[in-house]
Design an enzyme around this catalytic site. Structure first.
Site, PDB file in Angstrom:
ATOM      1  N   GLU A  27       0.829  -1.214   0.000  1.00 10.80           N
ATOM      2  CA  GLU A  27       0.000   0.000   0.000  1.00 10.80           C
ATOM      3  C   GLU A  27       0.858   1.256   0.000  1.00 10.80           C
ATOM      4  O   GLU A  27       2.027   1.239   0.376  1.00 10.80           O
ATOM      5  CB  GLU A  27      -0.965   0.013   1.186  1.00 10.80           C
ATOM      6  N   LYS A  88      -4.880  11.121   0.542  1.00 16.02           N
ATOM      7  CA  LYS A  88      -5.137   9.779   1.064  1.00 16.02           C
ATOM      8  C   LYS A  88      -6.454   9.280   0.480  1.00 16.02           C
ATOM      9  O   LYS A  88      -7.487   9.923   0.640  1.00 16.02           O
ATOM     10  CB  LYS A  88      -5.202   9.858   2.596  1.00 16.02           C
ATOM     11  N   VAL A 108      -5.294   0.716   3.032  1.00 11.08           N
ATOM     12  CA  VAL A 108      -5.450  -0.741   2.984  1.00 11.08           C
ATOM     13  C   VAL A 108      -6.706  -1.100   2.183  1.00 11.08           C
ATOM     14  O   VAL A 108      -6.685  -1.992   1.326  1.00 11.08           O
ATOM     15  CB  VAL A 108      -5.525  -1.336   4.415  1.00 11.08           C
ATOM     16  N   ASP A 140     -16.164   6.507  14.341  1.00  7.32           N
ATOM     17  CA  ASP A 140     -14.949   6.419  13.531  1.00  7.32           C
ATOM     18  C   ASP A 140     -14.445   4.983  13.466  1.00  7.32           C
ATOM     19  O   ASP A 140     -13.766   4.491  14.363  1.00  7.32           O
ATOM     20  CB  ASP A 140     -13.865   7.342  14.096  1.00  7.32           C
ATOM     21  N   SER A 142     -12.527   2.500  10.544  1.00  8.43           N
ATOM     22  CA  SER A 142     -11.884   2.539   9.231  1.00  8.43           C
ATOM     23  C   SER A 142     -12.678   1.758   8.189  1.00  8.43           C
ATOM     24  O   SER A 142     -13.196   0.667   8.471  1.00  8.43           O
ATOM     25  CB  SER A 142     -10.478   1.940   9.328  1.00  8.43           C
ATOM     26  N   ALA A 143     -12.731   2.306   6.992  1.00  9.36           N
ATOM     27  CA  ALA A 143     -13.352   1.593   5.868  1.00  9.36           C
ATOM     28  C   ALA A 143     -12.544   0.353   5.485  1.00  9.36           C
ATOM     29  O   ALA A 143     -13.023  -0.482   4.719  1.00  9.36           O
ATOM     30  CB  ALA A 143     -13.482   2.530   4.668  1.00  9.36           C
ATOM     31  N   ASP A 144     -11.335   0.223   6.040  1.00  7.19           N
ATOM     32  CA  ASP A 144     -10.558  -1.003   5.787  1.00  7.19           C
ATOM     33  C   ASP A 144     -11.392  -2.233   6.148  1.00  7.19           C
ATOM     34  O   ASP A 144     -11.366  -3.242   5.433  1.00  7.19           O
ATOM     35  CB  ASP A 144      -9.278  -1.041   6.643  1.00  7.19           C
ATOM     36  N   LYS A 161      -2.702  -0.992  15.566  1.00  7.78           N
ATOM     37  CA  LYS A 161      -1.995  -0.197  16.570  1.00  7.78           C
ATOM     38  C   LYS A 161      -2.893   0.079  17.753  1.00  7.78           C
ATOM     39  O   LYS A 161      -4.110   0.178  17.632  1.00  7.78           O
ATOM     40  CB  LYS A 161      -1.520   1.120  15.948  1.00  7.78           C
TER      41      LYS A 161
HETATM   42  N1  PSU Z   1      -2.425   1.959  10.543  1.00  5.10           N
HETATM   43  C1  PSU Z   1      -1.100   2.024  10.710  1.00  5.10           C
HETATM   44  N2  PSU Z   1      -0.319   2.663   9.783  1.00  5.10           N
HETATM   45  C2  PSU Z   1      -0.863   3.224   8.674  1.00  5.10           C
HETATM   46  C3  PSU Z   1      -2.274   3.130   8.497  1.00  5.10           C
HETATM   47  C4  PSU Z   1      -3.003   2.491   9.448  1.00  5.10           C
HETATM   48  O1  PSU Z   1      -0.606   1.499  11.689  1.00  5.10           O
HETATM   49  O2  PSU Z   1      -0.134   3.817   7.863  1.00  5.10           O
HETATM   50  C5  PSU Z   1      -2.901   3.669   7.258  1.00  5.10           C
HETATM   51  C6  PSU Z   1      -3.290   2.523   6.317  1.00  5.10           C
HETATM   52  O3  PSU Z   1      -3.153   2.967   4.993  1.00  5.10           O
HETATM   53  C7  PSU Z   1      -4.740   2.294   6.648  1.00  5.10           C
HETATM   54  C8  PSU Z   1      -5.185   3.701   6.906  1.00  5.10           C
HETATM   55  O4  PSU Z   1      -5.490   1.706   5.609  1.00  5.10           O
HETATM   56  O5  PSU Z   1      -4.113   4.316   7.604  1.00  5.10           O
HETATM   57  C9  PSU Z   1      -6.445   3.738   7.736  1.00  5.10           C
HETATM   58  O6  PSU Z   1      -6.896   5.039   7.810  1.00  5.10           O
HETATM   59  P1  PSU Z   1      -8.343   5.337   8.405  1.00  5.10           P
HETATM   60  O7  PSU Z   1      -8.208   5.017   9.870  1.00  5.10           O
HETATM   61  O8  PSU Z   1      -8.550   6.798   8.137  1.00  5.10           O
HETATM   62  O9  PSU Z   1      -9.281   4.454   7.667  1.00  5.10           O
HETATM   63 MN    MN Z   2     -11.546   7.087  10.298  1.00  8.08          MN
END
Ligand code: PSU
Ligand code: MN
Length: 326
Positions: A27, A88, A108, A140, A142-144, A161
């Protein structure tokens, strides 16, 4: 603008896929928004090299001038790392970025989606996105997670994390039907720390077992992801006391400054890197490297024509971790 959103696969990646050779997706948000410049550029190049050394073709994914690209050439990789205007992109952002000719790094979610679309089955990242602390109020998440529930790809990560609500993330992974296996561990890893207090239902002992699970998932017609949780070796972990102190500060500052939406994860990561004097950065890079190594092993097992089938893997079964019997 017709054709703008066609996914362009680089020649090395196209050749590898056509030959059934091992490919691992990487990624770009982790490069553009997860690691500080200029170290991020070195890491991007190192990770690709690391895959190649193992005989695996790397496919770093991003959107360049409105074109989703699977496999970047070196100038594009440098641009993703160096250019502060790189945005992003999660899945929902892809259509607009393509339509407007924008350049962005893929999360991701977006990376997994684009990789799966072109037939890549392995993906190495650092940590997955997940459910944020306080999500009960902020919503909140993540869409992951939701993307992985509908995307057939195997993602190697060092867990999530501790900036996230780990318990809630594990619950959501369960609800969404995303398979989670510990790689030589029965405990969910905590990215900066090799273990959390959360047990996993399944542990695998080698890459062949993961490949066999992928085969089984295909046979069953599953279209969800498999998350391989790969802990950092204990001697590479962040000092737990430093970790706890910085985590508390980072979360408080994010709250105070009203950081919201897609800015939350990059803000927390940057704060960690700064406040640990770079120690978390070293840990972060090691974790990604470890994940690339394991993803490469699995890609090699997957590409082997006589890879273990679920039936033939019975002599070395993945073990359900059972509660001690009374
Ligand atoms: N978690 C990490 N390091 C990262 C990310 C997540 O420990 O760099 C990045 C990844 O690209 C993940 C994104 O898909 O942040 C998630 O962001 P959000 O929480 O806004 O969905
Ligand atoms: Mn988010």
């Amino acid at each position: 603008m017709a054709g703008r959103s066609n996914i362009v696969v680089s020649e090395p990646v196209r050749d590898a896929l056509a030959a059934g050779a091992p490919v691992v997706a990487l990624e770009s948000t982790l490069i553009a928004h997860g690691l500080p410049r200029p170290r991020n550029r070195e890491v991007a190049l190192e990770l690709e090299e690391q895959a190649r050394e193992r005989g695996v073709t790397p496919a770093t994914i991003a959107v360049i001038d409105g074109v989703p690209r699977v496999g970047l050439d070196e100038p594009d990789l440098r641009r993703i790392a160096d250019d502060a205007n790189v945005v992003k992109l999660s899945v929902r952002d892809l259509p607009v970025a393509c339509a407007t000719g924008w350049t962005g790094a893929t999360t991701v979610a977006a990376t997994a989606l684009l990789a799966a679309r072109v037939g890549i089955r392995l993906f190495a990242t650092g940590g997955l996105g997940g459910v944020h602390r306080g999500a009960g109020d902020s919503f909140d998440e993540s869409a992951d997670l939701v993307t992985l529930s509908t995307t057939p790809i195997t993602v190697v990560s060092a867990g999530v994390k501790s900036i996230l609500d780990i318990a809630a993330t594990l619950e959501r992974l369960e609800t969404l039907g995303i398979t989670v296996v510990g790689y030589r561990t029965s405990t969910f890893p905590g990215f900066y720390l090799p273990r959390t207090t959360y047990d996993l239902d399944w542990r695998v002992s080698d890459a062949g077992q993961v490949a066999a699970a992928m085969t089984a998932a295909d046979t069953l017609g599953l279209t969800s992801a498999i998350v391989v949780a790969n802990p950092l070796p204990a001697d590479q972990a962040l000092d737990p006391a430093l970790h706890d102190r910085v985590l508390a500060d980072a979360l408080a500052w994010a709250e105070e400054r009203g950081i919201r939406g897609k800015a939350v994860t990059p803000f927390l990561l940057e704060t960690f890197h700064r406040e640990t004097g770079g120690a978390s950065l070293t840990v972060n890079i090691n974790a990604v490297r470890n994940n690339v190594a394991v993803a490469a092993e699995i890609a090699l097992a997957w590409a082997t024509p006589d890879r273990a089938t679920p039936d033939r893997a019975t002599s070395d079964r993945a073990t359900p971790d059972q509660a001690p019997q009374p």
